[in-house]
Design a protein around this motif. Structure first.
Motif, mmCIF file in Angstrom:
data_model
loop_
_atom_site.group_PDB
_atom_site.id
_atom_site.type_symbol
_atom_site.label_atom_id
_atom_site.label_comp_id
_atom_site.label_asym_id
_atom_site.label_seq_id
_atom_site.Cartn_x
_atom_site.Cartn_y
_atom_site.Cartn_z
ATOM 1 N N ALA A 1 0.808 -1.210 0.000
ATOM 2 C CA ALA A 1 0.000 0.000 0.000
ATOM 3 C C ALA A 1 0.847 1.268 0.000
ATOM 4 C CB ALA A 1 -0.936 -0.002 1.206
ATOM 5 N N GLY A 2 1.901 1.316 0.779
ATOM 6 C CA GLY A 2 2.660 2.546 0.927
ATOM 7 C C GLY A 2 3.352 2.991 -0.344
ATOM 8 N N ARG A 3 4.034 2.094 -1.000
ATOM 9 C CA ARG A 3 4.795 2.456 -2.200
ATOM 10 C C ARG A 3 3.874 2.793 -3.372
ATOM 11 N NH1 ARG A 3 8.949 -1.401 -5.427
ATOM 12 N NH2 ARG A 3 9.690 0.156 -6.878
ATOM 13 N N GLY A 4 2.803 2.043 -3.541
ATOM 14 C CA GLY A 4 1.879 2.303 -4.643
ATOM 15 C C GLY A 4 1.178 3.635 -4.489
ATOM 16 N N ARG A 5 0.803 3.960 -3.270
ATOM 17 C CA ARG A 5 0.114 5.231 -3.013
ATOM 18 C C ARG A 5 1.064 6.405 -3.269
ATOM 19 N NH1 ARG A 5 -4.577 7.684 -3.240
ATOM 20 N NH2 ARG A 5 -4.815 9.263 -1.641
ATOM 21 N N LEU A 6 2.305 6.270 -2.844
ATOM 22 C CA LEU A 6 3.287 7.331 -3.063
ATOM 23 C C LEU A 6 3.533 7.538 -4.554
ATOM 24 C CD1 LEU A 6 5.276 9.354 -1.849
ATOM 25 C CD2 LEU A 6 6.983 7.532 -1.807
ATOM 26 N N TRP B 1 2.895 10.836 -9.440
ATOM 27 C CA TRP B 1 2.429 10.991 -10.817
ATOM 28 C C TRP B 1 1.407 12.110 -10.921
ATOM 29 C CZ3 TRP B 1 4.375 10.025 -15.231
ATOM 30 C CH2 TRP B 1 5.214 8.949 -15.404
ATOM 31 N N PHE B 2 0.501 12.196 -9.942
ATOM 32 C CA PHE B 2 -0.496 13.268 -9.963
ATOM 33 C C PHE B 2 0.182 14.626 -9.906
ATOM 34 C CE2 PHE B 2 -3.083 16.312 -7.602
ATOM 35 C CZ PHE B 2 -4.189 16.368 -8.425
#
Length: 49
Positions: free
Chosen positions: A10-15, A20-21
């Motif tokens: 969860a942590g790496r994907g969210r970051l 990207w945003f």
């Protein structure tokens, strides 16, 4: 049939999503400013300032 469950970290994907945003948002703002610059200069030149 076997059930296959895929989990993501969860942590790496969210970051990565937030990065990207921010990168795309900054590119959009920068592109808009570059497109508006010639018009701003033309208006300033026409106003005699």
């Amino acid at each position: 049939m076997a059930n296959i469950t895929i989990t993501k970290v969860a942590g790496r994907g969210r970051l990565a999503q937030v990065c990207w945003f921010l990168a795309l948002w900054l590119a959009g703002v920068g592109g808009t400013m570059l497109l508006a610059l010639p018009f701003k200069l033309l208006i300033r030149a026409g106003a005699g300032g």
